[in-house]
Design a protein around this motif. Structure first.
Motif, PDB file in Angstrom:
ATOM      1  N   VAL A  27     -10.491  -1.427   5.238  1.00 31.97           N
ATOM      2  CA  VAL A  27      -9.742  -0.940   4.084  1.00 31.97           C
ATOM      3  C   VAL A  27     -10.690  -0.993   2.904  1.00 31.97           C
ATOM      4  O   VAL A  27     -11.187  -2.064   2.543  1.00 31.97           O
ATOM      5  CB  VAL A  27      -8.494  -1.792   3.814  1.00 31.97           C
ATOM      6  CG1 VAL A  27      -7.799  -1.330   2.544  1.00 31.97           C
ATOM      7  CG2 VAL A  27      -7.533  -1.731   4.984  1.00 31.97           C
ATOM      8  N   MET A  32      -8.083   3.932   4.067  1.00 35.93           N
ATOM      9  CA  MET A  32      -8.132   3.255   5.358  1.00 35.93           C
ATOM     10  C   MET A  32      -8.096   4.299   6.467  1.00 35.93           C
ATOM     11  O   MET A  32      -7.359   5.288   6.391  1.00 35.93           O
ATOM     12  CB  MET A  32      -6.965   2.272   5.517  1.00 35.93           C
ATOM     13  CG  MET A  32      -5.593   2.901   5.506  1.00 35.93           C
ATOM     14  SD  MET A  32      -4.265   1.697   5.813  1.00 35.93           S
ATOM     15  CE  MET A  32      -3.604   1.493   4.162  1.00 35.93           C
ATOM     16  N   CYS A  41       0.825  -1.218   0.000  1.00 35.82           N
ATOM     17  CA  CYS A  41       0.000   0.000   0.000  1.00 35.82           C
ATOM     18  C   CYS A  41       0.854   1.260   0.000  1.00 35.82           C
ATOM     19  O   CYS A  41       0.475   2.282   0.596  1.00 35.82           O
ATOM     20  CB  CYS A  41      -0.953   0.003   1.192  1.00 35.82           C
ATOM     21  SG  CYS A  41      -0.245  -0.555   2.773  1.00 35.82           S
TER      22      CYS A  41
END
Length: 222
Positions: free
Chosen positions: A153, A141, A118
């Motif tokens: 998420v 998130m 991420c």
């Protein structure tokens, strides 16, 4: 180099270090989280053979694995799987553009939640009891770092659709589309944020102070 030049260089370097420190805030977390399932909104589900239609615009709750729908970010892990979540956030004090879609210049140079990388982030927010990270409208998130808390998420499926990737169910015989997915996690363990390191130029501060003291000593009248 003359003594005055050394002092000037040290003072300028310390000033730059202080400016760098004032530009960004950073925080690092190393967590263990438990996967609780992924929810899907407005799902269209049908056999690949097209012999008959399935259903459209149906929401699937997190933890429902009956259709074999897979998270775009996490795949199809078993409910209860423990993931390690390591993240370093960089939050600008003066945002480029304080907006969830366009971002605020935030970064996550380290961001790994289980199988998902991420690091592609353009919005960050660091809070005393948690943090947020976003990338455009692709994923987001909002995390509480309290042990026992849950967080989601989210992922907007339009990103995958634009790349022409159909979603295939776990049985390989059905395809599906959806609007959003929300993967839920429970926080099991959190290491406290690491101390924010000072810029390397701040190490010159003792040199500057010591040099100034030497100069004052040499200039005292005899």
């Amino acid at each position: 180099m003359k003594l005055g030049a050394i002092v000037a260089a040290a003072v300028v370097a310390v000033g730059v270090g202080q400016a760098e420190a004032a530009t960004y805030s950073t925080a690092t977390y190393d967590m263990f989280v438990r996967y609780e399932g992924t929810a899907f909104t407005r799902v269209s589900f049908a056999p690949i053979t097209h012999d008959h239609y399935g259903f459209e615009d149906k929401d699937i709750e997190a933890g429902d694995t009956s259709l074999g729908l897979k998270s775009y970010l996490f795949g199809l892990p078993a409910i209860g799987t423990i993931f390690q979540f390591s993240i370093t956030l960089v939050q600008p004090h003066v945002p480029v553009e304080d907006d969830y879609y366009y971002g605020n210049g935030g970064r996550t140079p380290v961001c790994q939640l289980g199988p998902w990388d991420c690091t592609a982030t353009n919005y960050t927010e660091i809070r005393p009891n948690g943090f947020s990270a976003y990338h455009d409208d692709e994923y987001w998130m909002n995390v509480s770092t309290a042990v026992g808390s849950t967080f989601d998420v989210g992922f907007w499926s339009t990103h995958a659709r634009e790349q022409g990737r159909p979603f295939i169910a776990a049985d390989g015989n059905h395809y599906y589309w959806y609007d959003d997915e929300y993967s839920r996690f429970t926080v099991l363990d959190v290491n406290a944020p690491a101390p924010v390191p000072l810029p390397a130029t701040a190490a010159l501060l003792p040199l500057g102070i010591g040099t100034l003291a030497m100069m004052r000593k040499r200039r005292r009248p005899r």
